[in-house]
Design a protein around this motif. Structure first.
Motif, PDB file in Angstrom:
ATOM      1  N   LEU A 242       0.850  -1.186   0.000  1.00  0.00           N
ATOM      2  CA  LEU A 242       0.000   0.000   0.000  1.00  0.00           C
ATOM      3  C   LEU A 242       0.885   1.236   0.000  1.00  0.00           C
ATOM      4  N   LYS A 243       0.433   2.264  -0.704  1.00  0.00           N
ATOM      5  CA  LYS A 243       1.291   3.434  -0.889  1.00  0.00           C
ATOM      6  C   LYS A 243       1.433   4.297   0.360  1.00  0.00           C
ATOM      7  N   ASP A 244       0.565   4.072   1.385  1.00  0.00           N
ATOM      8  CA  ASP A 244       0.724   4.858   2.611  1.00  0.00           C
ATOM      9  C   ASP A 244       1.641   4.171   3.623  1.00  0.00           C
ATOM     10  N   LYS A 245       2.282   3.077   3.214  1.00  0.00           N
ATOM     11  CA  LYS A 245       3.269   2.414   4.066  1.00  0.00           C
ATOM     12  C   LYS A 245       4.673   2.899   3.728  1.00  0.00           C
ATOM     13  N   ASP A 246       5.616   2.615   4.624  1.00  0.00           N
ATOM     14  CA  ASP A 246       7.018   2.986   4.393  1.00  0.00           C
ATOM     15  C   ASP A 246       7.638   1.916   3.492  1.00  0.00           C
ATOM     16  N   ILE A 247       7.438   2.076   2.198  1.00  0.00           N
ATOM     17  CA  ILE A 247       7.823   1.047   1.237  1.00  0.00           C
ATOM     18  C   ILE A 247       9.331   0.823   1.242  1.00  0.00           C
ATOM     19  N   ARG A 248      10.096   1.897   1.218  1.00  0.00           N
ATOM     20  CA  ARG A 248      11.550   1.758   1.133  1.00  0.00           C
ATOM     21  C   ARG A 248      12.117   1.025   2.351  1.00  0.00           C
ATOM     22  N   SER A 249      11.735   1.452   3.544  1.00  0.00           N
ATOM     23  CA  SER A 249      12.288   0.828   4.749  1.00  0.00           C
ATOM     24  C   SER A 249      11.850  -0.623   4.885  1.00  0.00           C
ATOM     25  N   THR A 250      10.631  -0.922   4.435  1.00  0.00           N
ATOM     26  CA  THR A 250      10.140  -2.299   4.498  1.00  0.00           C
ATOM     27  C   THR A 250      10.939  -3.191   3.554  1.00  0.00           C
ATOM     28  N   LEU A 251      11.106  -2.750   2.313  1.00  0.00           N
ATOM     29  CA  LEU A 251      11.856  -3.550   1.338  1.00  0.00           C
ATOM     30  C   LEU A 251      13.326  -3.668   1.720  1.00  0.00           C
ATOM     31  N   LYS A 252      13.857  -2.653   2.378  1.00  0.00           N
ATOM     32  CA  LYS A 252      15.263  -2.668   2.771  1.00  0.00           C
ATOM     33  C   LYS A 252      15.564  -3.820   3.724  1.00  0.00           C
ATOM     34  N   GLU A 253      14.586  -4.210   4.532  1.00  0.00           N
ATOM     35  CA  GLU A 253      14.777  -5.349   5.430  1.00  0.00           C
ATOM     36  C   GLU A 253      15.077  -6.617   4.645  1.00  0.00           C
TER      37      GLU A 253
END
Length: 440
Positions: free
Chosen positions: A339-350
Motif C-alpha cells: 500500500l502506498k501509505d506504508k514505508d515502502i523503502r524501509s520495508t523492502l530494505k529489510e
C-alpha cells in the motif's frame, strides 16, 4: 451515508452494505460506538467475563490467536476478534475455536443495523466490532480476546475495559493518525490501560515507549510485565523454548506463529490463572501454542511448490520475517505488493539488506491505497537490486502465476507486503481451483 433500508438476509448483501461504509475510512473516537453498544446491550460484560485487549504495531493478531488457543484448550469458551480478514469476513470473529457462521453474522449485522443512528453513523470497523461483541454475548463466551484495529485509546474495541492489556510491539506506523514519534504512538496504544486493568504485558519496546507505558500502568495501579525483564524465556533449540519467568514452564514447543509473541500470550494465560483463578494447566498452554493458527502469519499454503504467506507490511514486521527466513538460507523468490501509505523503502530494505530473494515479482494493488508496481520496482532498483531480478505485474494474481511458473526446484516462494497481497493471491488460488473443478 444514510441508514437506508436493511440489506437482504444474505452474506453477499451485507458485504455490499459494509463495503459502502468503506473499510479504509478511519474516524477515531468512542462516542459513536459507545452509543450504539449501549442500545445493543454490549457496552458491558457480566462480572464473570474477562476481557484481554491487544494493541500494538505488529504481533497483535498472533498474540491474540495464541492466547485464545490456550484458553480453548483449557475449556474456556473464548471470543476472539481480529482484523483484517484475508479469505472471508468470518475469520475476524471466532468463538469456541470456530469461525462465526454466515447465519451468526447476518443475525449480528441485523441487530447492529437496528440500533443505528443516521445522525451518528458508524464506520466499517465500529459496525463490525459491535457485531463481534453481539455474537460473543449470544454465545456466552467466558473470556474475550480483542485485537485493536488502530491505535488503542480511541479504537472501537476500547469501549470495553481490559482486565489484561497486551502490547507486543510499537513502531512508526499510521503516523499521520497516531503521531509522528514513538512517544506519541505509545500513549495512544497505552490507552487500553484502564482503572479495571490489573496487568499490562509488553514486548521488548524502545525505551521511550517502555517509560510511557510504565507510567500509565502505574497511574492505573496495573502490574507491568516486560519481555526481557520480569518476563523471561530461553530458546533451547530450533523447536523448543523455556518460560523462565514469571512462572517456569520448561520445554515448550515453538509455535507456527511468531515465537517473539508467545511469551506475552503465555504470561496473559498465567495471569488469568493467578489473578482470576482460571483453571489453565501447563498442558493447556503447551497444546494452545501448538494448535494456534492465524491466516497470513508465516502460513505455509503449499508444500509442492513450497509457498509461504506472510502479511508483513511495515519495517518491524518485515524485519522479523527477514530474520526468520535468514535462519534457514535457501533459494527464494518473492511476490510483493504494498500500500502506498506504508514505508515502502524501509520495508523492502529489510529484505534487500540480507539479500533474501533471487527474484522479485512485484505487483500493483487495487483501490485508492494500492501502490503501483512501478513504485516498488523503482524502490528496489534504488536499494541496489538489478533490474533483471525484478519483474513487474498489474495484479498480484499475475505476479503469483508468473512466479510459480519460474520457481526453481527446491526453492521457496514468499508472498508478502500487505494483507491485500495475501488476499489477492489466495483469491486467485481459490478461483483457479474452482475453475479446475468445473472443468473436471
Amino acid at each position: 451515508m444514510t441508514k437506508g433500508s436493511m440489506p437482504a438476509p444474505s452474506i453477499a448483501a451485507w458485504q455490499e452494505y459494509l463495503n459502502k461504509l468503506n473499510p479504509n475510512v478511519i474516524k477515531l473516537g468512542l462516542e459513536r460506538a459507545q452509543l450504539a453498544a449501549a442500545r445493543l446491550g454490549v457496552d458491558k460484560v457480566s462480572d464473570d467475563v474477562r476481557v484481554v485487549t491487544v494493541a500494538g504495531t505488529n504481533g497483535k493478531g498472533s498474540c491474540a490467536a495464541m492466547l485464545a488457543a490456550i484458553l480453548e484448550n483449557a475449556g474456556y469458551r473464548t471470543g476472539l476478534y481480529t482484523s483484517p480478514h484475508i479469505r472471508s469476513f468470518n475469520e475476524r470473529i471466532v468463538y469456541g475455536g470456530v469461525m462465526a457462521s454466515d447465519d451468526d453474522l447476518i443475525e449480528a449485522f441485523e441487530a447492529v443495523y437496528e440500533v443505528l443512528d443516521e445522525e451518528c453513523p458508524l464506520t466499517f470497523f465500529e459496525f463490525t466490532t459491535l457485531a463481534a461483541l453481539y455474537i460473543f454475548k449470544n454465545h456466552l463466551c467466558n473470556v474475550l480476546v480483542l485485537e485493536v484495529g488502530l491505535g488503542g485509546r480511541l479504537d472501537a474495541v476500547n469501549i470495553l475495559d481490559a482486565d489484561i492489556a497486551l502490547i507486543p510491539s510499537i513502531g512508526l506506523d499510521h503516523c499521520q493518525i497516531l503521531g509522528s514519534t514513538l512517544k506519541e504512538i505509545a500513549i495512544e496504544k497505552a490507552g487500553i490501560i484502564k482503572d479495571r486493568t490489573v496487568a499490562v504485558v509488553t514486548g521488548e519496546l524502545p525505551e521511550v515507549c517502555r517509560n510511557e507505558i510504565g507510567a500509565i500502568a502505574a497511574r492505573h495501579q496495573a502490574a507491568l510485565h516486560v519481555v526481557g525483564r520480569n518476563l523471561k524465556i530461553r530458546v533451547t533449540d530450533d523447536t523448543h523454548f523455556d518460560m523462565r519467568a514469571p512462572i517456569e514452564i520448561l520445554n515448550l514447543e515453538v509455535p507456527s506463529l511468531p515465537l517473539i509473541n508467545a511469551p506475552l500470550s503465555v504470561t496473559a494465560a498465567l495471569l488469568l490463572r493467578l489473578v482470576f483463578k482460571f483453571d489453565i494447566s501447563d498442558g493447556a498452554i503447551r497444546a494452545g501454542l501448538i494448535n494456534a493458527h492465524l491466516p497470513g502469519r508465516l502460513e505455509r499454503i503449499s508444500r509442492d511448490p513450497d509457498v509461504l504467506l506472510d502479511v508483513a507490511h511495515n519495517p518491524p514486521a518485515a524485519h522479523y520475517l527477514a530474520e526468520r527466513l535468514n535462519l534457514n538460507p535457501r533459494p527464494r523468490n518473492a511476490v510483493i505488493g504494498m500500500l502506498k501509505d506504508k514505508d515502502i523503502r524501509s520495508t523492502l530494505k529489510e529484505f534487500t539488506d540480507l539479500d533474501l530473494f533471487e527474484h522479485y515479482f512485484v505487483c500493483s494493488l487495487p483501490g485508492e491505497r494500492g501502490a503501483e508496481s512501478v513504485v516498488i520496482e523503482e524502490t528496489l532498483l534504488a536499494l541496489g537490486i538489478p533490474r533483471y531480478r525484478i519483474a513487474s505485474f498489474d495484479t498480484a494474481a499475475q505476479a503469483y502465476r508468473a512466479a510459480l511458473s519460474e520457481l526453481p526446484v527446491d526453492s521457496e516462494l514468499v508472498v508478502a507486503g500487505s494483507f491485500v497481497t495475501a488476499e489477492e493471491v489466495l483469491k486467485s488460488i481459490d478461483d483457479g481451483q474452482a475453475w479446475q473443478a468445473a472443468e473436471q
